[in-house]
Design an enzyme around this catalytic site. Sequence first.
Site, mmCIF file in Angstrom:
data_model
loop_
_atom_site.group_PDB
_atom_site.id
_atom_site.type_symbol
_atom_site.label_atom_id
_atom_site.label_comp_id
_atom_site.label_asym_id
_atom_site.label_seq_id
_atom_site.Cartn_x
_atom_site.Cartn_y
_atom_site.Cartn_z
ATOM 1 N N ARG A 164 1.623 -8.402 0.586
ATOM 2 C CA ARG A 164 0.824 -7.736 1.622
ATOM 3 C C ARG A 164 1.368 -8.014 3.035
ATOM 4 O O ARG A 164 1.382 -7.155 3.890
ATOM 5 C CB ARG A 164 -0.609 -8.259 1.504
ATOM 6 C CG ARG A 164 -1.524 -8.006 2.687
ATOM 7 C CD ARG A 164 -2.867 -8.675 2.387
ATOM 8 N NE ARG A 164 -3.735 -8.778 3.544
ATOM 9 C CZ ARG A 164 -4.780 -7.990 3.787
ATOM 10 N NH1 ARG A 164 -5.067 -6.999 2.970
ATOM 11 N NH2 ARG A 164 -5.528 -8.177 4.844
ATOM 12 N N GLU A 176 0.833 -1.205 0.000
ATOM 13 C CA GLU A 176 0.000 0.000 0.000
ATOM 14 C C GLU A 176 0.869 1.257 0.000
ATOM 15 O O GLU A 176 0.845 2.084 0.903
ATOM 16 C CB GLU A 176 -0.976 -0.089 1.185
ATOM 17 C CG GLU A 176 -1.885 -1.314 1.025
ATOM 18 C CD GLU A 176 -2.687 -1.684 2.269
ATOM 19 O OE1 GLU A 176 -2.623 -0.949 3.267
ATOM 20 O OE2 GLU A 176 -3.376 -2.725 2.239
ATOM 21 N N TYR A 226 -15.797 -5.334 5.700
ATOM 22 C CA TYR A 226 -15.927 -6.770 5.943
ATOM 23 C C TYR A 226 -15.615 -7.023 7.407
ATOM 24 O O TYR A 226 -14.946 -6.213 8.052
ATOM 25 C CB TYR A 226 -14.934 -7.559 5.081
ATOM 26 C CG TYR A 226 -13.533 -7.020 5.148
ATOM 27 C CD1 TYR A 226 -12.685 -7.339 6.213
ATOM 28 C CD2 TYR A 226 -13.051 -6.141 4.174
ATOM 29 C CE1 TYR A 226 -11.413 -6.824 6.297
ATOM 30 C CE2 TYR A 226 -11.772 -5.613 4.250
ATOM 31 C CZ TYR A 226 -10.956 -5.964 5.310
ATOM 32 O OH TYR A 226 -9.700 -5.441 5.404
ATOM 33 N N HIS A 268 -3.997 2.773 5.480
ATOM 34 C CA HIS A 268 -3.950 1.728 4.447
ATOM 35 C C HIS A 268 -4.422 2.305 3.114
ATOM 36 O O HIS A 268 -4.831 3.453 3.028
ATOM 37 C CB HIS A 268 -4.883 0.568 4.831
ATOM 38 C CG HIS A 268 -4.410 -0.224 6.020
ATOM 39 N ND1 HIS A 268 -3.976 -1.514 5.921
ATOM 40 C CD2 HIS A 268 -4.298 0.113 7.332
ATOM 41 C CE1 HIS A 268 -3.616 -1.955 7.112
ATOM 42 N NE2 HIS A 268 -3.805 -1.004 7.989
ATOM 43 N N SER A 269 -4.403 1.454 2.077
ATOM 44 C CA SER A 269 -5.072 1.776 0.830
ATOM 45 C C SER A 269 -5.634 0.471 0.281
ATOM 46 O O SER A 269 -5.084 -0.587 0.580
ATOM 47 C CB SER A 269 -4.108 2.423 -0.173
ATOM 48 O OG SER A 269 -3.293 1.454 -0.815
ATOM 49 N N PHE A 270 -6.763 0.494 -0.518
ATOM 50 C CA PHE A 270 -7.360 1.705 -1.040
ATOM 51 C C PHE A 270 -8.880 1.626 -0.875
ATOM 52 O O PHE A 270 -9.404 0.590 -0.476
ATOM 53 C CB PHE A 270 -7.018 1.869 -2.543
ATOM 54 C CG PHE A 270 -7.444 0.696 -3.398
ATOM 55 C CD1 PHE A 270 -6.585 -0.365 -3.591
ATOM 56 C CD2 PHE A 270 -8.708 0.643 -3.980
ATOM 57 C CE1 PHE A 270 -6.972 -1.462 -4.377
ATOM 58 C CE2 PHE A 270 -9.102 -0.444 -4.759
ATOM 59 C CZ PHE A 270 -8.234 -1.490 -4.954
ATOM 60 N N ASN A 287 -2.053 -7.231 10.028
ATOM 61 C CA ASN A 287 -3.322 -6.625 10.454
ATOM 62 C C ASN A 287 -4.374 -7.676 10.824
ATOM 63 O O ASN A 287 -5.570 -7.374 10.906
ATOM 64 C CB ASN A 287 -3.866 -5.689 9.376
ATOM 65 C CG ASN A 287 -4.752 -4.605 9.957
ATOM 66 O OD1 ASN A 287 -4.617 -4.244 11.137
ATOM 67 N ND2 ASN A 287 -5.682 -4.093 9.163
ATOM 68 N N GLU A 295 -8.440 4.172 4.555
ATOM 69 C CA GLU A 295 -8.145 3.573 3.247
ATOM 70 C C GLU A 295 -8.051 4.733 2.268
ATOM 71 O O GLU A 295 -9.056 5.360 1.940
ATOM 72 C CB GLU A 295 -9.253 2.600 2.810
ATOM 73 C CG GLU A 295 -9.458 1.402 3.724
ATOM 74 C CD GLU A 295 -8.420 0.292 3.527
ATOM 75 O OE1 GLU A 295 -7.601 0.391 2.596
ATOM 76 O OE2 GLU A 295 -8.433 -0.661 4.320
HETATM 77 ZN ZN ZN Z 1 -4.173 -2.676 4.179
#
Ligand code: ZN
Length: 429
Positions: free
Chosen positions: A239, A188, A363, A309-311, A257, A386
């Site tokens: 990630r 990210e 989510y 974070h993104s996105f 995360n 995000e």
């Molecule tokens: Zn993330």
Amino acid sequence: MFKVIFFLFVSMYLVHAKHEEYEGYTLYAVTVQEPAQVEQLMEIVERYNLDIWSYVNLETEGLILVAPDLKQVFEDEISAIGITYRIDTDNIKEKLDLEDVLMAEAHKRSNASRSDRFGLSFDVIHRWAVVDRYLVDVANRYPSVARVVNGGRSVEGRDIRYLRLSSDNFASRTKPVIIIQCLLHAREWVTLPVALWAIQELVINVTDRDLIRDIDWIILPIANPDGYEYSHTRTRMWRKNRRTGQSPSSCIGVDLNRNFDFVWGTDSSNRPCSDTFHGPRPFSEPESVVTRNIINEHRSRISLFLDVHSFGSLILFSFGNRQLPPHALVLNRVGVLMAERIDAVKWPQNRNYRVGNSAQVLYTASGECADYAQVAIGNGLAYTYELPAHRNLNSINGFLVDPAFIRQAGFETWEGIKAAARYVVQNRL
Ligand SMILES: [Zn+2]
Ligand SMILES: *[C@@H]1O[C@H](CO)[C@@H](O)[C@H](O)[C@H]1NC(C)=O
Ligand SMILES: *[C@@H]1O[C@H](CO)[C@@H](O)[C@H](O)[C@H]1NC(C)=O
């Protein structure tokens, strides 16, 4: 002569080998009509270990990256359950190559226009070693406000340094503390300028003196240095961290995360091959331990915790299991305040920010950093940002960064952060 030819051959091979693993990967945009389809889709994603770029819900389409040999079965399976799709990007490798070209051009321009002013440029995305060096340089150059702290070492042994910014070296027992963390997720990249912008504004430019006078800041620009470097050198869409020694041994990394101690392991993957693998136990990873230690050390004074974070253009608050903290209305109000400030200065082609509970907007998930922080800081405000996926004329999108957007990402997000910072000062949160 032979040596020279050999060397040329090797370096050409390396250039061409870049992103080879993504040849023929297709990015699908999927649309669902009913909640049951979301769950069925998630089963398919888990079964084939697909890479979710953006989660689908009834309001927004999702983006899923699919390997060439899985395209037919993916299309068949989702069609069978009535999910419709369109192809967003036929061959993602072309976009990764394009990002490289744009970033190299931006590097050249940036080098050519380099001034003598101290600070990192907002023309390019900087690598870990450059940022790490910069944190030390900032502390050396501005010792009255900046201290660099080495929070610990990553799995591969990189230092995880952060800055403590304060007008009285954290001596106050009453000033609010604000924490900004970026790059817990390796790929990210667009989040890095948010941390660098905050440092530039608070330490070097000092355009808003009240912010450094009334608040103590902790800025952690690269929370997952191994994964971040790996996303530059090898696998752009990495990630997790780079934990090895798992079974099967080909499956590397823990999703940091999902590794925090908040309802850990209840809504994440127990398979090391999964992109949301939660690790063998809470805080099994040195990188999440660094963040935990920062939170615990300052928990009584933390008013605002931002995990960037993104996105998706979202500002999310706890909890990932759909429960709401007692002060959810305040979280929502300040979230909206930040979103409105950003929307007022954002680029018109980017969508407005949305604000809400993370489980409802995105989510359900367990072991998330911001949820752990929210419990630890009580009445303080914890958010997951995000950032936008800016789409330019070349349709660089999602996790890929258009260099033209880097400066704006830093600038506009800071507008939101400033609003929340002043809110916590004025309301003594
Ligand atoms: Zn993330
Ligand atoms: C720009 O400068 C950096 C750091 O000095 C260097 O590593 C990089 O190769 C340069 N890029 C170009 C395209 O000249
Ligand atoms: C800091 O000041 C410079 C020079 O005035 C300006 O160009 C820049 O936008 C300011 N902010 C940041 C974060 O660089």
